[in-house]
Design a protein around this motif. Structure first.
Motif, PDB file in Angstrom:
ATOM      1  N   PRO A 257      -2.533  11.851  11.473  1.00 35.17           N
ATOM      2  CA  PRO A 257      -2.253  11.687  12.913  1.00 35.17           C
ATOM      3  C   PRO A 257      -0.770  11.580  13.247  1.00 35.17           C
ATOM      4  N   THR A 258       0.012  10.922  12.371  1.00 37.90           N
ATOM      5  CA  THR A 258       1.441  10.753  12.629  1.00 37.90           C
ATOM      6  C   THR A 258       2.254  11.333  11.475  1.00 37.90           C
ATOM      7  N   VAL A 259       3.522  11.593  11.734  1.00 34.72           N
ATOM      8  CA  VAL A 259       4.381  12.245  10.748  1.00 34.72           C
ATOM      9  C   VAL A 259       4.536  11.410   9.481  1.00 34.72           C
ATOM     10  N   PHE A 260       4.890  10.141   9.643  1.00 37.38           N
ATOM     11  CA  PHE A 260       5.169   9.303   8.470  1.00 37.38           C
ATOM     12  C   PHE A 260       3.940   8.550   7.958  1.00 37.38           C
ATOM     13  N   CYS A 261       2.893   8.523   8.765  1.00 36.76           N
ATOM     14  CA  CYS A 261       1.639   7.867   8.370  1.00 36.76           C
ATOM     15  C   CYS A 261       1.897   6.412   7.934  1.00 36.76           C
ATOM     16  N   VAL A 262       2.644   5.690   8.755  1.00 37.06           N
ATOM     17  CA  VAL A 262       2.981   4.288   8.512  1.00 37.06           C
ATOM     18  C   VAL A 262       2.774   3.527   9.824  1.00 37.06           C
ATOM     19  N   THR A 263       2.065   2.403   9.781  1.00 40.47           N
ATOM     20  CA  THR A 263       1.855   1.607  10.987  1.00 40.47           C
ATOM     21  C   THR A 263       3.064   0.706  11.233  1.00 40.47           C
ATOM     22  N   ALA A 264       3.163   0.177  12.434  1.00 37.50           N
ATOM     23  CA  ALA A 264       4.284  -0.701  12.790  1.00 37.50           C
ATOM     24  C   ALA A 264       4.304  -1.953  11.922  1.00 37.50           C
ATOM     25  N   SER A 265       3.134  -2.532  11.662  1.00 38.24           N
ATOM     26  CA  SER A 265       3.071  -3.750  10.839  1.00 38.24           C
ATOM     27  C   SER A 265       3.452  -3.451   9.390  1.00 38.24           C
ATOM     28  N   GLN A 266       3.056  -2.274   8.889  1.00 37.09           N
ATOM     29  CA  GLN A 266       3.428  -1.889   7.519  1.00 37.09           C
ATOM     30  C   GLN A 266       4.944  -1.699   7.425  1.00 37.09           C
ATOM     31  N   ARG A 267       5.506  -1.026   8.429  1.00 30.43           N
ATOM     32  CA  ARG A 267       6.950  -0.812   8.406  1.00 30.43           C
ATOM     33  C   ARG A 267       7.713  -2.130   8.409  1.00 30.43           C
ATOM     34  N   ASP A 268       7.290  -3.046   9.243  1.00 29.58           N
ATOM     35  CA  ASP A 268       7.973  -4.334   9.359  1.00 29.58           C
ATOM     36  C   ASP A 268       7.907  -5.118   8.050  1.00 29.58           C
ATOM     37  N   ALA A 269       6.697  -5.237   7.501  1.00 29.46           N
ATOM     38  CA  ALA A 269       6.516  -6.036   6.278  1.00 29.46           C
ATOM     39  C   ALA A 269       7.203  -5.391   5.068  1.00 29.46           C
ATOM     40  N   LEU A 270       7.027  -4.086   4.905  1.00 32.50           N
ATOM     41  CA  LEU A 270       7.588  -3.410   3.734  1.00 32.50           C
ATOM     42  C   LEU A 270       9.105  -3.273   3.819  1.00 32.50           C
ATOM     43  N   SER A 271       9.638  -3.163   5.018  1.00 31.55           N
ATOM     44  CA  SER A 271      11.087  -3.085   5.169  1.00 31.55           C
ATOM     45  C   SER A 271      11.730  -4.389   4.719  1.00 31.55           C
ATOM     46  N   ARG A 272      11.119  -5.503   5.081  1.00 32.85           N
ATOM     47  CA  ARG A 272      11.629  -6.814   4.642  1.00 32.85           C
ATOM     48  C   ARG A 272      11.563  -6.914   3.116  1.00 32.85           C
ATOM     49  N   LYS A 273      10.477  -6.397   2.560  1.00 35.17           N
ATOM     50  CA  LYS A 273      10.305  -6.430   1.113  1.00 35.17           C
ATOM     51  C   LYS A 273      11.392  -5.611   0.414  1.00 35.17           C
ATOM     52  N   ILE A 274      11.683  -4.433   0.946  1.00 31.90           N
ATOM     53  CA  ILE A 274      12.712  -3.557   0.371  1.00 31.90           C
ATOM     54  C   ILE A 274      14.079  -4.232   0.420  1.00 31.90           C
ATOM     55  N   MET A 275      14.413  -4.810   1.567  1.00 34.35           N
ATOM     56  CA  MET A 275      15.718  -5.447   1.727  1.00 34.35           C
ATOM     57  C   MET A 275      15.894  -6.630   0.772  1.00 34.35           C
ATOM     58  N   LYS A 276      14.825  -7.387   0.602  1.00 36.44           N
ATOM     59  CA  LYS A 276      14.900  -8.531  -0.306  1.00 36.44           C
ATOM     60  C   LYS A 276      15.098  -8.067  -1.746  1.00 36.44           C
ATOM     61  N   LYS A 277      14.342  -7.044  -2.143  1.00 34.78           N
ATOM     62  CA  LYS A 277      14.442  -6.525  -3.505  1.00 34.78           C
ATOM     63  C   LYS A 277      15.798  -5.872  -3.753  1.00 34.78           C
ATOM     64  N   ALA A 278      16.352  -5.222  -2.714  1.00 35.69           N
ATOM     65  CA  ALA A 278      17.636  -4.539  -2.851  1.00 35.69           C
ATOM     66  C   ALA A 278      18.818  -5.494  -2.721  1.00 35.69           C
ATOM     67  N   GLY A 279      18.521  -6.746  -2.318  1.00 38.99           N
ATOM     68  CA  GLY A 279      19.596  -7.725  -2.151  1.00 38.99           C
ATOM     69  C   GLY A 279      20.451  -7.464  -0.925  1.00 38.99           C
ATOM     70  N   LEU A 280      19.869  -6.823   0.077  1.00 37.44           N
ATOM     71  CA  LEU A 280      20.600  -6.520   1.312  1.00 37.44           C
ATOM     72  C   LEU A 280      20.461  -7.688   2.279  1.00 37.44           C
ATOM     73  N   GLU A 281      21.560  -8.289   2.642  1.00 41.32           N
ATOM     74  CA  GLU A 281      21.549  -9.457   3.514  1.00 41.32           C
ATOM     75  C   GLU A 281      22.228  -9.158   4.848  1.00 41.32           C
ATOM     76  N   GLY A 282      21.740  -9.819   5.890  1.00 45.38           N
ATOM     77  CA  GLY A 282      22.374  -9.706   7.192  1.00 45.38           C
ATOM     78  C   GLY A 282      22.059  -8.446   7.960  1.00 45.38           C
ATOM     79  N   ILE A 283      21.065  -7.678   7.513  1.00 48.42           N
ATOM     80  CA  ILE A 283      20.685  -6.470   8.257  1.00 48.42           C
ATOM     81  C   ILE A 283      19.179  -6.457   8.491  1.00 48.42           C
TER      82      ILE A 283
END
Length: 334
Positions: A257-283
């Motif tokens: 149905p959508t291009v990226f096939c990712v829901t808003a809640s999935q994007r929010d939760a997984l983005s936080r997970k990526i940033m934490k694992k990558a050690g990205l702070e303040g963004i």
């Protein structure tokens, strides 16, 4: 006639009898059944008027009616329902009787919330409460006056000015597992693709989640956004890199149905997970919007930039979403 529905917090009872509707949520179904039986009896006895507030009504009932009747009609329904459910569990606000509610109750609520969240968050919730009380006062006639009149708002937070660096974007994308060399088979990798795409286009995360293949014109290299935060549809130009991202993702997600096939809640939760694992702070993910607009400002003027971003107020675009490096401005003098 009563009906019962299982919710995340318990059981919701809905009573509709003689044109009168009442609803309430309980922890146990037996409590919901007992309440509905009592309400049906009271309606039969003439103790409820059509559209009138329930007997001994509290702010809980205003928040509940607003959640059930008003919020579902809005684009931000998910956010509103979450906030309203939270307010309905707060005794400092929900337990106040409508016959007694006044500015002091909202002042106390505001001061309590400021110890928990930022001023900007409190102001967003303040807007929600204000609209609910205004409807209850002017249209529902549950209140004799607006109980929030005169209650001062907290100051807004200082606007964010964080621009994501190329190194941080690369780290985010690499941590997500997204690569042009392999299919984006995982949701995590497609979140990485969305982050990269957002950094190129200045589109909001929610807009990217809803994007369909039919919204994209590859010949003209633009994407159409029919639903926006401001309610005004817009076209967004696509860079060569943005086109490359779309083609690579669509090779895997075609038919979805959508291009990226990712829901808003999935994007929010997984983005936080990526940033934490990558050690990205303040963004955060939304910082991609400021990052992209700052870069695009080197190629487009203010009016063109506003068309791309969808901003109707150039002051907001300038003060919040345009954050150039001072050294870049100096170079333009040479």
């Amino acid at each position: 006639m009563a009906s019962f529905k299982k919710t995340a917090t318990g059981w919701r009872a809905d009573v509709f009898k003689k044109g009168i509707r009442r609803s309430k949520t309980f922890r146990a179904k037996r409590e919901a059944v007992a309440w509905s039986n009592q309400i049906e009896y009271e309606i039969e006895q003439g103790h409820h008027d059509t559209g009138a507030a329930p007997p001994n009504a509290t702010m809980y009932h205003i928040l509940e009616r607003y959640r059930d009747d008003v919020s579902p009609k809005k684009r931000g329904a998910r956010w509103e329902v979450t906030r309203l459910n939270q307010m309905m569990r707060d005794p400092l606000l929900a337990d106040v009787k409508l016959s007694d509610v006044g500015p002091r109750h909202f002042s106390a609520w505001r001061d309590k919330r400021l110890k928990e969240v930022s001023g900007s968050t409190v102001n967003r919730e303040f807007n929600l409460l204000t609209h609910a009380c205004k409807l209850a006062w002017r249209e529902w006639q549950w209140l004799k006056e607006h109980p929030m009149a005169g209650v001062s708002r907290p100051p807004e937070n200082k606007p964010r000015d964080r621009v994501i660096t190329d190194a941080e974007i690369e780290s985010y994308v690499e941590t997500s597992g997204f690569s042009f060399k392999t299919p984006p088979a995982t949701v995590l990798s497609r979140v990485g693709a969305m982050f990269l795409f957002a950094s190129e286009t200045a589109m909001r995360g929610g807009e990217i989640c809803k994007m369909k293949k039919t919204d994209i014109d590859f010949n003209k290299r633009v994407v159409y956004i029919p639903e926006t935060k401001t309610g005004v549809p817009r076209w967004v130009p696509l860079s060569t890199k943005a086109i490359k991202i779309l083609n690579h993702v669509l090779d895997y997600t075609k038919g979805t149905p959508t291009v990226f096939c990712v829901t808003a809640s999935q994007r929010d939760a997984l983005s936080r997970k990526i940033m934490k694992k990558a050690g990205l702070e303040g963004i955060n993910f939304h910082d991609t919007r400021r990052t992209a607009l700052t870069r695009l400002s080197q190629k487009f003027g203010p009016m063109e930039l506003a068309k791309i971003s969808g901003h109707q107020d150039l002051k907001i675009l300038q003060s919040v979403y345009y954050a150039p490096d001072p050294s870049d401005l100096v170079e333009k003098l040479e």
